[in-house]
Design an enzyme around this catalytic site. Structure first.
Site, PDB file in Angstrom:
ATOM      1  CD  GLN A  87      -2.835   1.555   2.132  1.00 56.50           C
ATOM      2  OE1 GLN A  87      -2.340   1.790   3.223  1.00 56.50           O
ATOM      3  NE2 GLN A  87      -4.135   1.578   1.903  1.00 56.50           N
ATOM      4  CB  CYS A 117      -5.005   7.565   5.484  1.00 60.95           C
ATOM      5  SG  CYS A 117      -4.296   7.953   7.083  1.00 60.95           S
TER       6      CYS A 117
HETATM    7  C1  LIG Z   1      -3.985   0.598  13.888  1.00 61.58           C
HETATM    8  C2  LIG Z   1      -4.595   0.883  12.550  1.00 61.58           C
HETATM    9  C3  LIG Z   1      -3.796   1.324  11.521  1.00 61.58           C
HETATM   10  C4  LIG Z   1      -4.335   1.568  10.242  1.00 61.58           C
HETATM   11  N1  LIG Z   1      -3.503   1.893   9.217  1.00 61.58           N
HETATM   12  C5  LIG Z   1      -3.991   1.966   7.953  1.00 61.58           C
HETATM   13  C6  LIG Z   1      -3.119   2.108   6.839  1.00 61.58           C
HETATM   14  O1  LIG Z   1      -1.898   2.123   6.963  1.00 61.58           O
HETATM   15  N2  LIG Z   1      -3.704   2.202   5.603  1.00 61.58           N
HETATM   16  C7  LIG Z   1      -5.054   2.161   5.421  1.00 61.58           C
HETATM   17  O2  LIG Z   1      -5.530   2.235   4.282  1.00 61.58           O
HETATM   18  N3  LIG Z   1      -5.891   2.000   6.453  1.00 61.58           N
HETATM   19  C8  LIG Z   1      -5.391   1.885   7.709  1.00 61.58           C
HETATM   20  N4  LIG Z   1      -6.240   1.626   8.747  1.00 61.58           N
HETATM   21  C9  LIG Z   1      -7.679   1.455   8.486  1.00 61.58           C
HETATM   22  C10 LIG Z   1      -7.970  -0.037   8.207  1.00 61.58           C
HETATM   23  O3  LIG Z   1      -7.300  -0.473   7.053  1.00 61.58           O
HETATM   24  C11 LIG Z   1      -9.477  -0.280   8.048  1.00 61.58           C
HETATM   25  O4  LIG Z   1      -9.942   0.453   6.955  1.00 61.58           O
HETATM   26  C12 LIG Z   1     -10.254   0.126   9.302  1.00 61.58           C
HETATM   27  O5  LIG Z   1      -9.647  -0.361  10.479  1.00 61.58           O
HETATM   28  C13 LIG Z   1     -11.705  -0.399   9.231  1.00 61.58           C
HETATM   29  O6  LIG Z   1     -11.729  -1.791   9.147  1.00 61.58           O
HETATM   30  P1  LIG Z   1     -12.069  -2.718  10.447  1.00 61.58           P
HETATM   31  O7  LIG Z   1     -13.320  -2.171  11.043  1.00 61.58           O
HETATM   32  O8  LIG Z   1     -12.217  -4.091   9.918  1.00 61.58           O
HETATM   33  O9  LIG Z   1     -10.911  -2.566  11.407  1.00 61.58           O
HETATM   34  C14 LIG Z   1      -5.717   1.399  10.024  1.00 61.58           C
HETATM   35  C15 LIG Z   1      -6.525   0.969  11.071  1.00 61.58           C
HETATM   36  C16 LIG Z   1      -5.982   0.698  12.319  1.00 61.58           C
HETATM   37  C17 LIG Z   1      -6.864   0.167  13.426  1.00 61.58           C
END
Ligand SMILES: Cc1cc2nc3c(=O)[nH]c(=O)nc-3n(C[C@H](O)[C@H](O)[C@H](O)COP(=O)(O)O)c2cc1C
Length: 337
Positions: A87, A117
């Site tokens: 990514q 993001c």
């Molecule tokens: C600790 C953490 C770091 C994240 N870092 C990124 C990232 O580097 N790139 C990105 O596109 N999304 C990032 N996200 C968002 C996740 O990819 C995802 O879209 C978000 O957590 C929602 O999905 P979930 O409800 O299944 O956790 C991050 C989320 C968390 C919790």
């Protein structure tokens, strides 16, 4: 021809139905979300033990960091992690193209553009969620990347910015622009993004409402283009419900907190074997021995959730905290499962 082959396979019981569904080209996808500080190469290797069929992602890496930082470290991964997508965070076509080329040389299976993001730092850099308003710029990046590399280029985004009054139209326009530029897939975190000083990425994950239905309706407009849905997905029932509408799901926090549960879900969906927790721990002990026996915690910090929901969860975590391979191996020999 295809139907008679199918019949033969099932009659001879050469493969079971779920496995066959997996190898069909229309297989639904389960991806593990990119997560900064969490989805490093050690976590990904650990997660791969849960299933061979999960698509894995690196943490977001900015083009600046990749070009001017520890390039080798960012591109380093174990071949067993594949299929693995890099990514990227960035919005300058030349730099994005250069990084895509690096990804291809390093044998990643795809490149994903972060257009979702909501962090202030990222916003200042002019990429991440602020790109949602600039689909043409993302398209320009995709075209530049595709010119120099043959990897599939996907985009991860959210529904729209919070102030958008017509989110359905905006998302349809976004997806259409990506499709026309040659993107392979768009992953949609089913929430709007609020870019406001003091409103953190964590607030953006927990305080913004989910709208799966809107994402489903957008998918109906793009039956032949791959769209994954993301946001608070954590059970087999939820995954199956999303599969009725989408080409797949992306799972983030549940995978980190309860990794074996994702293995169980993948096993149910694809019908492929699932290792016992103990076998996974054995694999990881060998990995630690080869990778970094002096700094066990670098690896084990990602493995805390393996026994979540079992009677051994507490003692297992305690053992991992001991921070030595010897303790882990001792635990392995003691547990009666
Ligand atoms: C600790 C953490 C770091 C994240 N870092 C990124 C990232 O580097 N790139 C990105 O596109 N999304 C990032 N996200 C968002 C996740 O990819 C995802 O879209 C978000 O957590 C929602 O999905 P979930 O409800 O299944 O956790 C991050 C989320 C968390 C919790």
């Amino acid at each position: 021809m295809r139907n008679s082959l199918l019949f033969l396979f099932f009659k001879k019981r050469l493969v079971n139905l779920k496995t066959f569904l997996y190898i069909l080209p229309m297989r639904k996808e389960i991806a593990i979300a990119p997560m900064l500080d969490w989805t490093d190469k050690h976590f990904r290797y650990f997660m791969r033990q849960m299933s061979p069929h999960l698509t894995l992602y690196t943490e977001m890496i900015s083009t600046e960091a990749l070009i001017h930082g520890e390039t080798k470290r960012f591109l380093d991964f174990n071949p067993k992690e594949s299929p693995l997508i890099l990514q990227l965070g960035g919005s300058e076509p030349q730099k994005m193209a250069y990084c895509a080329k690096l990804a291809e040389k390093a044998s990643f299976q795809g490149v994903n553009i972060n257009a979702g993001c909501p962090s202030e730092r990222v916003e200042k850099g002019g990429w991440g969620a602020s790109l949602m308003e600039k689909p043409d710029l993302i398209a320009e990046n995709i075209r530049a990347m595709k010119e120099v590399c043959s990897l599939p280029i996907s985009v991860k985004t959210r529904i729209a910015l919070a102030e958008e009054e017509h989110p359905f139209d905006a998302l349809c326009h976004f997806v259409k622009t990506m499709q026309k530029a040659g993107a392979s897939q768009v992953i949609i975190h089913a929430r709007k993004a609020l870019l406001k000083k003091g409103f953190s990425p964590a607030d953006n994950r927990t305080k913004m409402a989910l709208d799966y239905d809107l994402v489903y309706r957008v998918k109906e407009q793009f039956p032949d283009f791959s769209l994954l849905i993301n946001g608070d997905i954590s059970t087999l029932q939820e995954v199956e419900a999303h599969f009725n509408h989408m080409d797949g799901v992306m799972i983030g926090r549940e995978a980190y907190k309860n990794p074996y549960h994702i293995g169980q879900i993948a096993h149910e969906i694809y019908g492929t074997p699932l290792l016992e927790r103990k076998e996974i721990l054995q694999q990881m002990a060998s990995y630690i021995e080869k990778e970094n026996p002096a700094r066990v915690l670098y690896i084990t910090r990602h493995m805390m959730g393996l026994y979540k929901g079992t009677e051994f969860a507490k003692i297992y975590k305690k053992v991992l905290m001991q921070n030595t391979l010897k303790d882990i191996l001792y635990f392995l020999n003691q547990v009666p499962f």
